[in-house]
Design a protein around this motif. Structure first.
Motif, PDB file in Angstrom:
ATOM      1  N   ILE A   1      24.863  42.797  26.182  1.00  0.00           N
ATOM      2  CA  ILE A   1      26.237  42.534  26.676  1.00  0.00           C
ATOM      3  C   ILE A   1      26.684  42.892  28.075  1.00  0.00           C
ATOM      4  CG2 ILE A   1      27.375  44.476  25.753  1.00  0.00           C
ATOM      5  CD1 ILE A   1      29.731  42.329  24.699  1.00  0.00           C
ATOM      6  N   GLN A   2      26.103  44.409  28.491  1.00  0.00           N
ATOM      7  CA  GLN A   2      26.431  44.816  29.674  1.00  0.00           C
ATOM      8  C   GLN A   2      25.675  44.061  30.785  1.00  0.00           C
ATOM      9  OE1 GLN A   2      28.930  46.869  29.943  1.00  0.00           O
ATOM     10  NE2 GLN A   2      29.009  46.398  27.848  1.00  0.00           N
ATOM     11  N   GLY A   3      24.483  43.538  30.520  1.00  0.00           N
ATOM     12  CA  GLY A   3      23.737  42.429  31.377  1.00  0.00           C
ATOM     13  C   GLY A   3      24.267  41.359  31.789  1.00  0.00           C
ATOM     14  N   PHE A   4      24.720  40.686  30.580  1.00  0.00           N
ATOM     15  CA  PHE A   4      25.882  39.519  30.557  1.00  0.00           C
ATOM     16  C   PHE A   4      27.135  39.870  31.444  1.00  0.00           C
ATOM     17  CE2 PHE A   4      29.188  37.050  29.003  1.00  0.00           C
ATOM     18  CZ  PHE A   4      28.654  35.726  28.917  1.00  0.00           C
ATOM     19  N   PHE A   5      27.931  40.769  31.348  1.00  0.00           N
ATOM     20  CA  PHE A   5      28.956  41.133  32.045  1.00  0.00           C
ATOM     21  C   PHE A   5      28.642  41.320  33.624  1.00  0.00           C
ATOM     22  CE2 PHE A   5      31.116  42.357  27.998  1.00  0.00           C
ATOM     23  CZ  PHE A   5      31.786  40.869  27.752  1.00  0.00           C
ATOM     24  N   LEU A   6      27.489  42.083  33.991  1.00  0.00           N
ATOM     25  CA  LEU A   6      26.900  42.368  35.066  1.00  0.00           C
ATOM     26  C   LEU A   6      26.924  41.138  35.908  1.00  0.00           C
ATOM     27  CD1 LEU A   6      26.292  44.425  37.136  1.00  0.00           C
ATOM     28  CD2 LEU A   6      23.981  44.389  36.453  1.00  0.00           C
ATOM     29  N   ILE A   7      26.137  40.073  35.313  1.00  0.00           N
ATOM     30  CA  ILE A   7      25.985  38.783  36.035  1.00  0.00           C
ATOM     31  C   ILE A   7      27.215  38.005  36.332  1.00  0.00           C
ATOM     32  CG2 ILE A   7      24.646  36.639  35.964  1.00  0.00           C
ATOM     33  CD1 ILE A   7      22.830  37.949  34.044  1.00  0.00           C
ATOM     34  N   ASP A   8      27.966  38.241  35.151  1.00  0.00           N
ATOM     35  CA  ASP A   8      29.601  37.438  35.339  1.00  0.00           C
ATOM     36  C   ASP A   8      30.306  37.994  36.373  1.00  0.00           C
ATOM     37  OD1 ASP A   8      31.698  36.195  34.301  1.00  0.00           O
ATOM     38  OD2 ASP A   8      32.347  38.111  33.573  1.00  0.00           O
ATOM     39  N   ALA A   9      30.054  39.605  36.440  1.00  0.00           N
ATOM     40  CA  ALA A   9      31.183  40.095  37.454  1.00  0.00           C
ATOM     41  C   ALA A   9      30.815  39.700  38.979  1.00  0.00           C
ATOM     42  CB  ALA A   9      31.095  41.741  37.207  1.00  0.00           C
ATOM     43  N   PHE A  10      29.665  39.602  39.162  1.00  0.00           N
ATOM     44  CA  PHE A  10      29.189  39.163  40.473  1.00  0.00           C
ATOM     45  C   PHE A  10      29.497  37.844  40.787  1.00  0.00           C
ATOM     46  CE2 PHE A  10      26.264  43.076  40.614  1.00  0.00           C
ATOM     47  CZ  PHE A  10      26.687  43.455  41.698  1.00  0.00           C
ATOM     48  N   TYR A  11      29.344  37.043  39.690  1.00  0.00           N
ATOM     49  CA  TYR A  11      29.587  35.607  40.161  1.00  0.00           C
ATOM     50  C   TYR A  11      30.970  35.470  40.064  1.00  0.00           C
ATOM     51  CZ  TYR A  11      29.857  30.378  39.043  1.00  0.00           C
ATOM     52  OH  TYR A  11      30.295  29.093  39.082  1.00  0.00           O
ATOM     53  N   ILE A  12      32.061  35.684  39.107  1.00  0.00           N
ATOM     54  CA  ILE A  12      33.374  35.353  39.114  1.00  0.00           C
ATOM     55  C   ILE A  12      34.085  36.032  40.192  1.00  0.00           C
ATOM     56  CG2 ILE A  12      34.316  37.291  37.683  1.00  0.00           C
ATOM     57  CD1 ILE A  12      34.954  33.594  37.421  1.00  0.00           C
ATOM     58  N   THR A  13      33.497  37.361  40.683  1.00  0.00           N
ATOM     59  CA  THR A  13      34.084  37.852  41.777  1.00  0.00           C
ATOM     60  C   THR A  13      33.840  37.155  43.283  1.00  0.00           C
ATOM     61  OG1 THR A  13      34.056  40.043  41.038  1.00  0.00           O
ATOM     62  CG2 THR A  13      33.925  39.979  43.291  1.00  0.00           C
ATOM     63  N   GLY A  14      32.727  36.558  43.210  1.00  0.00           N
ATOM     64  CA  GLY A  14      32.345  35.543  44.443  1.00  0.00           C
ATOM     65  C   GLY A  14      33.225  34.628  44.428  1.00  0.00           C
ATOM     66  N   ILE A  15      33.822  33.737  43.312  1.00  0.00           N
ATOM     67  CA  ILE A  15      34.456  32.723  43.160  1.00  0.00           C
ATOM     68  C   ILE A  15      35.826  33.285  43.713  1.00  0.00           C
ATOM     69  CG2 ILE A  15      35.805  31.125  41.716  1.00  0.00           C
ATOM     70  CD1 ILE A  15      32.916  30.468  42.012  1.00  0.00           C
ATOM     71  N   ARG A  16      36.207  34.280  43.023  1.00  0.00           N
ATOM     72  CA  ARG A  16      37.571  34.806  43.367  1.00  0.00           C
ATOM     73  C   ARG A  16      37.926  35.038  45.206  1.00  0.00           C
ATOM     74  NH1 ARG A  16      37.593  37.398  38.203  1.00  0.00           N
ATOM     75  NH2 ARG A  16      39.163  36.357  36.946  1.00  0.00           N
ATOM     76  N   ILE A  17      36.929  35.699  45.583  1.00  0.00           N
ATOM     77  CA  ILE A  17      36.514  36.019  47.154  1.00  0.00           C
ATOM     78  C   ILE A  17      36.780  34.629  47.877  1.00  0.00           C
ATOM     79  CG2 ILE A  17      35.382  36.999  49.061  1.00  0.00           C
ATOM     80  CD1 ILE A  17      34.309  39.001  46.881  1.00  0.00           C
ATOM     81  N   ALA A  18      35.972  33.762  47.578  1.00  0.00           N
ATOM     82  CA  ALA A  18      36.116  32.424  48.160  1.00  0.00           C
ATOM     83  C   ALA A  18      37.286  31.484  48.122  1.00  0.00           C
ATOM     84  CB  ALA A  18      34.707  31.661  47.542  1.00  0.00           C
ATOM     85  N   GLY A  19      38.107  32.069  46.951  1.00  0.00           N
ATOM     86  CA  GLY A  19      39.446  31.129  46.807  1.00  0.00           C
ATOM     87  C   GLY A  19      40.338  31.987  47.451  1.00  0.00           C
ATOM     88  N   GLY A  20      40.356  33.203  48.333  1.00  0.00           N
ATOM     89  CA  GLY A  20      41.065  33.687  48.687  1.00  0.00           C
ATOM     90  C   GLY A  20      42.064  34.870  47.772  1.00  0.00           C
ATOM     91  N   ILE A  21      41.661  34.916  46.625  1.00  0.00           N
ATOM     92  CA  ILE A  21      42.429  35.669  45.669  1.00  0.00           C
ATOM     93  C   ILE A  21      42.058  37.040  45.909  1.00  0.00           C
ATOM     94  CG2 ILE A  21      42.542  36.382  43.146  1.00  0.00           C
ATOM     95  CD1 ILE A  21      41.799  33.542  42.483  1.00  0.00           C
ATOM     96  N   LEU A  22      40.982  37.736  46.271  1.00  0.00           N
ATOM     97  CA  LEU A  22      40.821  38.950  46.562  1.00  0.00           C
ATOM     98  C   LEU A  22      40.436  39.034  48.133  1.00  0.00           C
ATOM     99  CD1 LEU A  22      38.186  39.968  43.677  1.00  0.00           C
ATOM    100  CD2 LEU A  22      40.657  40.828  43.929  1.00  0.00           C
ATOM    101  N   THR A  23      41.014  39.930  48.729  1.00  0.00           N
ATOM    102  CA  THR A  23      41.226  40.087  50.224  1.00  0.00           C
ATOM    103  C   THR A  23      40.799  41.733  50.751  1.00  0.00           C
ATOM    104  OG1 THR A  23      43.483  40.437  50.282  1.00  0.00           O
ATOM    105  CG2 THR A  23      42.684  38.241  50.600  1.00  0.00           C
ATOM    106  N   ALA A  24      40.676  41.862  52.026  1.00  0.00           N
ATOM    107  CA  ALA A  24      40.314  43.193  52.355  1.00  0.00           C
ATOM    108  C   ALA A  24      41.393  44.281  51.986  1.00  0.00           C
ATOM    109  CB  ALA A  24      40.162  43.275  53.782  1.00  0.00           C
ATOM    110  N   PRO A  25      42.652  43.999  51.996  1.00  0.00           N
ATOM    111  CA  PRO A  25      43.625  45.027  51.444  1.00  0.00           C
ATOM    112  C   PRO A  25      43.491  45.547  50.170  1.00  0.00           C
ATOM    113  CG  PRO A  25      44.686  43.458  52.900  1.00  0.00           C
ATOM    114  CD  PRO A  25      43.376  42.826  52.514  1.00  0.00           C
ATOM    115  N   ASP A  26      42.800  44.967  49.322  1.00  0.00           N
ATOM    116  CA  ASP A  26      42.457  45.419  48.098  1.00  0.00           C
ATOM    117  C   ASP A  26      41.358  46.355  47.946  1.00  0.00           C
ATOM    118  OD1 ASP A  26      44.522  43.329  47.084  1.00  0.00           O
ATOM    119  OD2 ASP A  26      42.664  42.014  46.917  1.00  0.00           O
ATOM    120  N   ILE A  27      40.555  46.668  48.932  1.00  0.00           N
ATOM    121  CA  ILE A  27      39.694  47.427  48.883  1.00  0.00           C
ATOM    122  C   ILE A  27      39.864  49.074  48.248  1.00  0.00           C
ATOM    123  CG2 ILE A  27      37.392  48.622  50.220  1.00  0.00           C
ATOM    124  CD1 ILE A  27      37.295  45.965  51.591  1.00  0.00           C
ATOM    125  N   PRO A  28      40.966  49.617  48.965  1.00  0.00           N
ATOM    126  CA  PRO A  28      40.954  50.869  48.367  1.00  0.00           C
ATOM    127  C   PRO A  28      41.546  51.088  46.855  1.00  0.00           C
ATOM    128  CG  PRO A  28      42.150  50.435  50.593  1.00  0.00           C
ATOM    129  CD  PRO A  28      41.753  49.091  50.186  1.00  0.00           C
TER     130      PRO A  28
END
Length: 238
Positions: free
Chosen positions: A165-192
């Motif tokens: 289940i953790q391997g599943f969520f690890l793959i998912d986390a990278f994938y869905i995070t990429g989608i959110r970054i590409a969509g402008g949901i996550l930006t540089a000010p969120d890094i801290p």
């Protein structure tokens, strides 16, 4: 106050993720929407979870089975890719109520039925779990409860369950995070927020791994079913 609402939830989230195999983002989403927009809160929570998920995946890497994870992930991710942009279109309050009712019902069923959870699900039930989980992962960053039931049904031991289940969520986390970054949901000010949250989550996970070595899967199942029910109650009333 803002930093407290990042650090404390992330710490508890890492603890819960390490003990039950899911639920980190559920914990964070109780607090984060009070200081962040819903879609950004889900995105930041998903990245913070990476520290816990990565640590657990490495620890139980020998239990990970690609054949068990690949097809469920493809179905889950396909739906999440579509639903990640729907939070501004759909009535998310109604959707949360529906998810809450489903999770509470499943929790009660598995707690009260002695034979529940001891056999594999038919393909159509498992497929529904993947579709529903992917849908709510895209909306709220929360796809864990039903996938936990799916992986529990296939697991013979605590390491077997956690590793897959953790391997599943690890793959998912990278994938869905990429989608959110590409969509402008996550930006540089969120890094801290992300860095501080990841550190807190890692501490919680370290505590959890020390506790989980004392438990087997049979002991853990009631806690997992109970947490699924608590998650459902949260969606119903908050």
């Amino acid at each position: 106050m803002i930093w407290l609402l990042i650090i404390f939830p992330a710490l508890i989230a890492g603890l819960v993720q390490g003990l039950t195999g899911f639920g980190a983002v559920i914990i964070m989403m109780i607090f984060f929407p009070s200081i962040l927009p819903m879609d950004k809160a889900a995105g930041i929570g998903g990245i913070i979870m990476l520290s816990s998920v990565l640590a657990l995946t490495i620890r139980y890497r020998h239990e990970f089975k690609w054949k068990r994870v690949l097809i469920p992930f493809i179905i889950y991710a396909s739906v999440a890719t579509w639903s990640v942009h729907l939070s501004s279109v759909l009535d998310t309050h109604v959707l949360r109520l529906m998810l809450g009712g489903l999770l509470v019902s499943l929790s009660l069923y598995f707690i009260l039925s002695k034979s529940a959870g001891s056999a594999k699900y038919p393909w159509y039930i498992a497929g529904c779990f993947m579709i529903i989980s992917g849908f709510f992962n895209g909306l709220f960053g929360i796809g864990g409860p039903l996938m936990a039931l799916y992986f529990l049904s296939l697991s013979s031991s605590m390491p077997d369950y956690i590793g897959n289940i953790q391997g599943f969520f690890l793959i998912d986390a990278f994938y869905i995070t990429g989608i959110r970054i590409a969509g402008g949901i996550l930006t540089a000010p969120d890094i801290p927020y992300i860095i501080v949250g990841m550190i807190a989550a890692a501490v919680g996970t370290i505590i959890a791994t020390r506790l989980s070595t004392r438990w087997d899967l049979t002991t853990l199942k009631p806690f997992i079913y109970g947490f699924i029910g608590l998650s459902g109650l949260y969606y119903l009333f908050f």
